[in-house]
Design an enzyme around this catalytic site. Sequence first.
Site, mmCIF file in Angstrom:
data_model
loop_
_atom_site.group_PDB
_atom_site.id
_atom_site.type_symbol
_atom_site.label_atom_id
_atom_site.label_comp_id
_atom_site.label_asym_id
_atom_site.label_seq_id
_atom_site.Cartn_x
_atom_site.Cartn_y
_atom_site.Cartn_z
ATOM 1 N N GLU A 119 -1.291 -26.965 45.746
ATOM 2 C CA GLU A 119 -1.980 -25.883 46.602
ATOM 3 C C GLU A 119 -2.370 -26.690 47.860
ATOM 4 O O GLU A 119 -2.329 -26.364 48.957
ATOM 5 C CB GLU A 119 -3.361 -25.434 45.841
ATOM 6 C CG GLU A 119 -2.886 -24.504 44.997
ATOM 7 C CD GLU A 119 -2.199 -23.190 45.374
ATOM 8 O OE1 GLU A 119 -2.159 -23.060 46.676
ATOM 9 O OE2 GLU A 119 -1.562 -22.351 44.540
ATOM 10 N N CYS B 183 8.258 -9.896 52.236
ATOM 11 C CA CYS B 183 7.247 -9.109 53.089
ATOM 12 C C CYS B 183 6.827 -10.297 54.112
ATOM 13 O O CYS B 183 5.967 -10.599 54.363
ATOM 14 C CB CYS B 183 5.827 -8.689 52.553
ATOM 15 S SG CYS B 183 4.834 -7.544 53.621
ATOM 16 N N CYS C 229 11.978 -4.460 53.477
ATOM 17 C CA CYS C 229 11.315 -3.371 52.679
ATOM 18 C C CYS C 229 12.241 -2.674 51.905
ATOM 19 O O CYS C 229 11.693 -2.243 50.761
ATOM 20 C CB CYS C 229 10.848 -2.425 53.858
ATOM 21 S SG CYS C 229 9.462 -2.879 54.855
ATOM 22 N N CYS D 15 11.821 -4.235 48.332
ATOM 23 C CA CYS D 15 10.462 -4.496 47.998
ATOM 24 C C CYS D 15 9.917 -3.768 46.691
ATOM 25 O O CYS D 15 10.233 -2.593 46.585
ATOM 26 C CB CYS D 15 9.657 -4.093 49.090
ATOM 27 S SG CYS D 15 7.840 -4.439 48.770
ATOM 28 N N CYS E 211 3.207 1.390 49.696
ATOM 29 C CA CYS E 211 3.003 0.798 50.805
ATOM 30 C C CYS E 211 2.613 1.552 51.811
ATOM 31 O O CYS E 211 3.869 2.370 52.303
ATOM 32 C CB CYS E 211 4.312 -0.317 51.061
ATOM 33 S SG CYS E 211 4.038 -1.116 52.873
HETATM 34 FE FE1 SF4 Z 1 6.047 -5.436 52.901
HETATM 35 FE FE2 SF4 Z 1 5.545 -2.810 52.601
HETATM 36 FE FE3 SF4 Z 1 7.876 -3.545 53.562
HETATM 37 FE FE4 SF4 Z 1 6.906 -4.230 50.817
HETATM 38 S S1 SF4 Z 1 7.502 -2.376 51.839
HETATM 39 S S2 SF4 Z 1 7.923 -5.561 52.256
HETATM 40 S S3 SF4 Z 1 4.818 -4.396 51.265
HETATM 41 S S4 SF4 Z 1 5.781 -4.022 54.618
#
Ligand code: SF4
Length: 424
Positions: free
Chosen positions: A65, A221, A228, A231, A237
């Site tokens: 970390e 993200c 997206c 994702c 989201c």
């Molecule tokens: Fe980021 Fe939302 Fe796109 Fe997922 S859907 S990558 S959380 S902006």
Amino acid sequence: AALPVGTPAPPPPAPHLFSDPTEVEALRGDLLAWYDRCKRDLPWRALAATEPDADRRAYAVWVSEIMLQQTQVATVIDYYNRWMQKWPTLQALAQASLEEVNELWAGLGYYSRGKRLQEAARKVVSELAGRMPRTAEDLQKLLPGVGRYTAGAIASISYGQATGVVDGNVIRVLCRLRCIGADSSSPAVIDRLWDMANALVDRSRPGDFNQALMELGATVCVPKAPLCGECPVKQHCRAQRRKLFGKPTPVPDVEDCGVGGCPLCPPATEPWDSSLGVTNFPRKAAKKQPRVARTATCVLERRGCHGALEYLIVQRPSSGLLAGLWEFPSLPLAQGLQEEKQREALADHLRACMGWPGVAGGLRFIGEVVHIFSHIHQTYVVYSLPLDGDVTLDTALSPSRWVTEEEFYASAVSTAMKKVLRGR
Ligand code: SF4
């Protein structure tokens, strides 16, 4: 308007919260399933998963970390492996010298991190009987250099404490998931994000959940072109929904905050920009410009007894920027100094700090090397000065030594100094 002291802040408007327990469960499940499938194979993750001893496990996570603060994963891997091989336990690190720590850290940047890590390891060994504190609260309270984030990461990953973490990746993901467009570096927003991270963290797999959230920010993200479509939490989201469905309707609905003066919405002066899509979030106040600095530096060189070129390096003070590292004799320059004056100032500095009557006329201007520290735009004005082999130095002054090129690169020298030697 400011609230009277002692008044708790009102809860943020619902669109910025994770208030539906069913959705929270689904989000945790989706994120963890994705993490199990896609997580990167990293050495500290392997140690955290296989090391049976809690103190060793916490130490392994702690080192990673600290190294990962402000440094890319790809760079850290090699440093981490070498560090853990050399100092596999707190006890081993506590016995190392600062010189050894700086040598291994050289090139990783932000050198005080290594020094502080070692100081804290010494404290655990001498004052806590070698036992790492077992909660995020105690880690933060008892270990110098361990802030809220690092404490949360160690406690959740090493001990399974259900506590959240907030770093740059988490800030980005949460701000997008919940359309938070107020200045994400402001203390008020950061406090809200901590509340959210603590509420959201999975109770049975907190370490994995926190790593998953950070991994999502690091690989999917991402700041400029988030993926997206791939994702795992896109259905949760709000920024993504807002992008797909355009401007909110005039009548506020659940997607639309609709609260005038909302502390988490973008300021009215900077509304949603449809060309930016989800990257409308997060937003930060304008960054402060880095300070511009110039430093004269002199590569003093001689032929050593075996005929190889040797360079003189001196040690920096033990506190401040690049504390304890070695460098070519250097002198910060006043702004706007003429070349002639620079040269004289450097010659005076060499005379004073080396106790040696250098000749200004012998200084040869080589060129300029620019190095960007986080907050300083530093230009090194590089000179060289060849010397006879039998020059002696006044050892009563700053610590100094002659090194071959190979020894130079193996010493605790900063990346900027390596650039200077390479550019010579
Ligand atoms: Fe980021 Fe939302 Fe796109 Fe997922 S859907 S990558 S959380 S902006």
